[in-house]
Design an enzyme around this catalytic site. Sequence first.
Site, mmCIF file in Angstrom:
data_model
loop_
_atom_site.group_PDB
_atom_site.id
_atom_site.type_symbol
_atom_site.label_atom_id
_atom_site.label_comp_id
_atom_site.label_asym_id
_atom_site.label_seq_id
_atom_site.Cartn_x
_atom_site.Cartn_y
_atom_site.Cartn_z
ATOM 1 N N ASP A 1 58.696 17.656 22.262
ATOM 2 C CA ASP A 1 59.170 16.269 22.340
ATOM 3 C C ASP A 1 60.700 16.229 22.360
ATOM 4 O O ASP A 1 61.300 15.162 22.476
ATOM 5 C CB ASP A 1 58.566 15.395 21.226
ATOM 6 C CG ASP A 1 58.996 15.820 19.837
ATOM 7 O OD1 ASP A 1 59.663 16.866 19.691
ATOM 8 O OD2 ASP A 1 58.659 15.094 18.872
ATOM 9 N N SER A 2 61.330 17.420 22.299
ATOM 10 C CA SER A 2 62.772 17.520 22.581
ATOM 11 C C SER A 2 63.033 17.004 23.993
ATOM 12 O O SER A 2 64.177 16.690 24.348
ATOM 13 C CB SER A 2 63.245 18.973 22.443
ATOM 14 O OG SER A 2 62.388 19.859 23.121
ATOM 15 N N GLU B 1 54.008 18.086 13.632
ATOM 16 C CA GLU B 1 54.982 18.335 12.564
ATOM 17 C C GLU B 1 54.369 17.985 11.208
ATOM 18 O O GLU B 1 53.642 16.987 11.094
ATOM 19 C CB GLU B 1 56.245 17.487 12.790
ATOM 20 C CG GLU B 1 57.016 17.898 14.035
ATOM 21 C CD GLU B 1 58.327 17.131 14.216
ATOM 22 O OE1 GLU B 1 58.719 16.355 13.319
ATOM 23 O OE2 GLU B 1 58.955 17.325 15.274
ATOM 24 N N GLU C 1 61.493 25.716 11.482
ATOM 25 C CA GLU C 1 62.775 25.267 12.065
ATOM 26 C C GLU C 1 63.833 25.111 10.974
ATOM 27 O O GLU C 1 63.612 24.422 9.968
ATOM 28 C CB GLU C 1 62.583 23.944 12.833
ATOM 29 C CG GLU C 1 63.877 23.437 13.454
ATOM 30 C CD GLU C 1 63.703 22.385 14.533
ATOM 31 O OE1 GLU C 1 62.557 22.058 14.911
ATOM 32 O OE2 GLU C 1 64.733 21.868 15.000
ATOM 33 N N ASP D 1 53.321 18.823 22.606
ATOM 34 C CA ASP D 1 53.875 18.388 21.312
ATOM 35 C C ASP D 1 53.481 16.923 21.045
ATOM 36 O O ASP D 1 53.829 16.039 21.830
ATOM 37 C CB ASP D 1 55.404 18.511 21.401
ATOM 38 C CG ASP D 1 56.068 18.728 20.062
ATOM 39 O OD1 ASP D 1 55.352 18.821 19.053
ATOM 40 O OD2 ASP D 1 57.305 18.811 20.043
HETATM 41 O O1 KIV Z 1 60.360 19.667 20.563
HETATM 42 C C1 KIV Z 1 60.716 20.851 20.513
HETATM 43 O O2 KIV Z 1 61.377 21.390 21.417
HETATM 44 C C2 KIV Z 1 60.356 21.611 19.319
HETATM 45 C C3 KIV Z 1 60.920 22.993 19.173
HETATM 46 C C4 KIV Z 1 62.321 22.913 18.709
HETATM 47 C C5 KIV Z 1 60.107 23.829 18.276
HETATM 48 O O3 KIV Z 1 59.660 21.117 18.499
#
Ligand code: KIV
Length: 278
Positions: free
Chosen positions: A44-45, A115, A182, A83
């Site tokens: 979700d980045s 998460e 993380e 994610d």
């Molecule tokens: O959303 C993402 O890219 C992540 C990674 C940093 C593990 O959760």
Amino acid sequence: MRVSITQIKEMKQKGEKIAMLTAYDYSTAKLIDEAGIPLILVGDSLGMVILGYESTIPVTMDEMIHHTKAVVRGATQALVVGDMPFMTYQVSFEDALRNAARFIQEGGAQAIKLEGGESMAETAKRIVSCGIPVMGHIGLTPQSINQLGGFKVMGKTPEAAIRLINDAKALDDAGVFAIVLECVPEPLSKLITEKVNTPTIGIGAGKYCDGQVQVISDLLGLYTDFVPKHAKQYVRLSDSIKQATADYISEVQTGTFPTEKQSYAMDKSVLAKLEKST
Ligand code: KIV
């Protein structure tokens, strides 16, 4: 053959380090897949590095599914993990199961990530029991950034460190196939890695994790708003893109682009007829 969660789990037993990268689009997924990456996270980045949001919080299920489909079209070997966005798995087990299923059924992913540690262990267990592999994520959990008070290293006090160990154990017991750690101090992530059977995948968690994950935009030097201490830019594509754009503008302005090489010819007789008739 696509990488399976069994292979990922076996890598820990064999002491083979696991490399994971994020991807958000077809072309990048295809390239990193061809380069041999075993695990791709459609993180979700996405919200920050691709969509330009300030955090991951505004990201929606529809946005995630859209990009997951593109990544799955590009990656034929890697195991693709979708994610779960903020508040798509916290409200109820029903929500969590339905949204996890969307990643698999609509998105074509092979697993999901969520998460949270102890508080999310029951949710993870239920998703796993429906046949959907789950990756956990503890330490700095960006969806809780407002509660955590910013992007910072987690588990620095004895109490916080014990909480993280318990989080990891709870996810291990819930049957997740990997746990992202993380922004966790290296000695603590070493301890966690030794205490759980599940492979740990670190980002800003030092070298003792069973694997590492990086955001592709950091690795390629594409996202310049903020470069975390734990990121390594293997190349600075931002510089190359700016230089290529400046060269292009200049060549268009001076008429040096396009050349004959980029132009299509036309049969001379056709051209002659055309010139006569117009
Ligand atoms: O959303 C993402 O890219 C992540 C990674 C940093 C593990 O959760």
